[in-house]
Design a protein around this motif. Structure first.
Motif, PDB file in Angstrom:
ATOM      1  N   GLY A  52      -9.688   3.439  -2.753  1.00 10.09           N
ATOM      2  CA  GLY A  52      -8.507   2.894  -2.086  1.00 10.09           C
ATOM      3  C   GLY A  52      -8.092   1.596  -2.737  1.00 10.09           C
ATOM      4  N   PHE A  75     -13.911   8.865  -0.940  1.00  4.65           N
ATOM      5  CA  PHE A  75     -13.096   8.668   0.256  1.00  4.65           C
ATOM      6  C   PHE A  75     -13.848   9.078   1.524  1.00  4.65           C
ATOM      7  CE2 PHE A  75      -8.438   8.465  -1.109  1.00  4.65           C
ATOM      8  CZ  PHE A  75      -8.154   7.393  -0.302  1.00  4.65           C
ATOM      9  N   GLY A 112      -6.890   5.531   5.779  1.00  8.47           N
ATOM     10  CA  GLY A 112      -7.005   6.916   5.316  1.00  8.47           C
ATOM     11  C   GLY A 112      -8.450   7.341   5.174  1.00  8.47           C
ATOM     12  N   TYR A 142      -1.543   5.485   3.062  1.00 15.49           N
ATOM     13  CA  TYR A 142      -2.287   5.557   1.802  1.00 15.49           C
ATOM     14  C   TYR A 142      -1.517   4.743   0.767  1.00 15.49           C
ATOM     15  CZ  TYR A 142      -5.055   9.415   3.740  1.00 15.49           C
ATOM     16  OH  TYR A 142      -5.896  10.188   4.499  1.00 15.49           O
ATOM     17  N   THR A 145      -2.024   5.108  -3.415  1.00 12.24           N
ATOM     18  CA  THR A 145      -1.472   6.270  -4.128  1.00 12.24           C
ATOM     19  C   THR A 145       0.021   6.451  -3.901  1.00 12.24           C
ATOM     20  OG1 THR A 145      -2.242   7.652  -2.281  1.00 12.24           O
ATOM     21  CG2 THR A 145      -3.635   7.537  -4.250  1.00 12.24           C
ATOM     22  N   SER A 150      -0.554   8.343   6.902  1.00 14.28           N
ATOM     23  CA  SER A 150      -1.885   8.730   7.370  1.00 14.28           C
ATOM     24  C   SER A 150      -1.794   8.903   8.880  1.00 14.28           C
ATOM     25  CB  SER A 150      -2.920   7.646   7.021  1.00 14.28           C
ATOM     26  OG  SER A 150      -2.790   6.529   7.891  1.00 14.28           O
TER      27      SER A 150
END
Length: 308
Positions: A52, A75, A112, A142, A145, A150
């Protein structure tokens, strides 16, 4: 004889677990929250960190901004790895391989990696009763990315995967209440925190680390990039969230709820929403809908605090 009271300001620990050189965005609320949490945790700490923003911004190989032992994991398994660290340290102490002392096993992840992908590992670690602290840095999407929604994304927020448009208000579901879900595991300590209230945050992280058994602190982490507000407003945004009741600050100790900051009258939710680009498309009717929901949830929280 006349006496005088002297105000002694609180002082933050000088120790820095997160040192300069990271790559967080300007004005990042998570960077501030992590720095404060690291100060409270001190040197005797091992951190397990999910993929993250936190991982990417602090440990681009071959460099790191961490001043404590730090493990990057996937994750989905921060809870499993942090509980394994705790068990491994216990075993080494029992066998006399390292001195017996308090070493904090701490899991860190975003919303997330906590409310979505990593919930099963976190729940398992809580149920097993490991002596560890889990910190969720909640920037409500998120972000690393590309600002995808989320289950922690609030109702009405526009993200790249829940975009606002002619037929959509953006996110259509209400934010998952992770502190309540964690508290339902009947662990000793659960709390919410915000870097806009730095000493409250540090005290809660320290209390969580010192608690015997599992502890969880859910930390509100304003994100100027994903939430679309000026970078100098991060602390203000956090305060507006608390003052409006959008993100109340409270603790759950052995099932007993305590509200840390209460206000005679909550600030209108509109003040918080309109400061952010992700909410600027909302109509007056939708803002009123959110206002009613916030008031309802805040009232439920106050009733819990009074009952326990």
């Amino acid at each position: 004889m006349e006496t005088f009271s002297v105000y002694v300001p609180k002082l933050a620990p000088k120790y820095e677990g997160l040192v300069p050189g990271h790559r967080f965005c300007i004005g990042c609320g998570e960077a501030l929250a992590v720095r404060l949490a690291s100060k409270a945790l001190g040197r005797d700490t091992v951190i397990t960190c999910a993929t993250g923003c936190l991982e990417i911004c602090t440990s681009g190989f071959p460099q790191t901004s961490w001043n404590v032992p730090w493990i990057h994991t996937l994750f989905e398994n921060v809870g499993a790895v942090a509980s394994g660290v705790e068990s491994g340290l216990k075993a080494q102490m029992r066998k006399g391989k390292i001195p017996e002392k308090k070493i904090n096993s701490v899991g860190m992840a975003g919303d997330g990696g906590t409310s979505d992908i990593g919930l099963q590992a976190l729940s398992g670690a809580l149920e097993r009763g490991h002596d560890f602290l889990y910190l969720c840095f909640d920037n409500e999407a998120y972000m690393n990315t590309g600002v995808q929604r989320s289950s922690a994304t609030p109702y009405g927020a526009s993200t790249t995967t829940s975009p606002a448009g002619k037929v959509s208000i953006g996110q259509k579901t209400w934010k998952k209440n992770l502190p309540d879900i964690v508290a339902a595991h009947n662990i000793p300590y659960v709390a919410t925190a915000c870097p806009s209230y730095p000493f409250d945050l540090m005290e809660k992280v320290k209390k969580g680390a010192e608690t015997e058994g599992p502890a969880y602190v859910h930390i509100f982490s304003p994100c100027p990039t994903g939430w679309r507000y000026p970078v100098d407003l991060t602390v203000r945004i956090g305060r507006l969230a608390v003052e409006s009741g959008v993100f109340p600050l409270y603790e759950v100790e052995d099932g007993s709820y305590k509200l840390n900051f209460d206000f005679p009258k909550l600030r209108p939710v509109r003040d918080y929403l309109k400061a952010q680009g992700r909410f600027r498309h909302l109509s007056d009717d939708e803002i009123q809908n959110i206002q009613q929901r916030v008031e309802k949830e805040y009232k439920k929280l106050k009733v819990r605090c009074q009952e326990t």
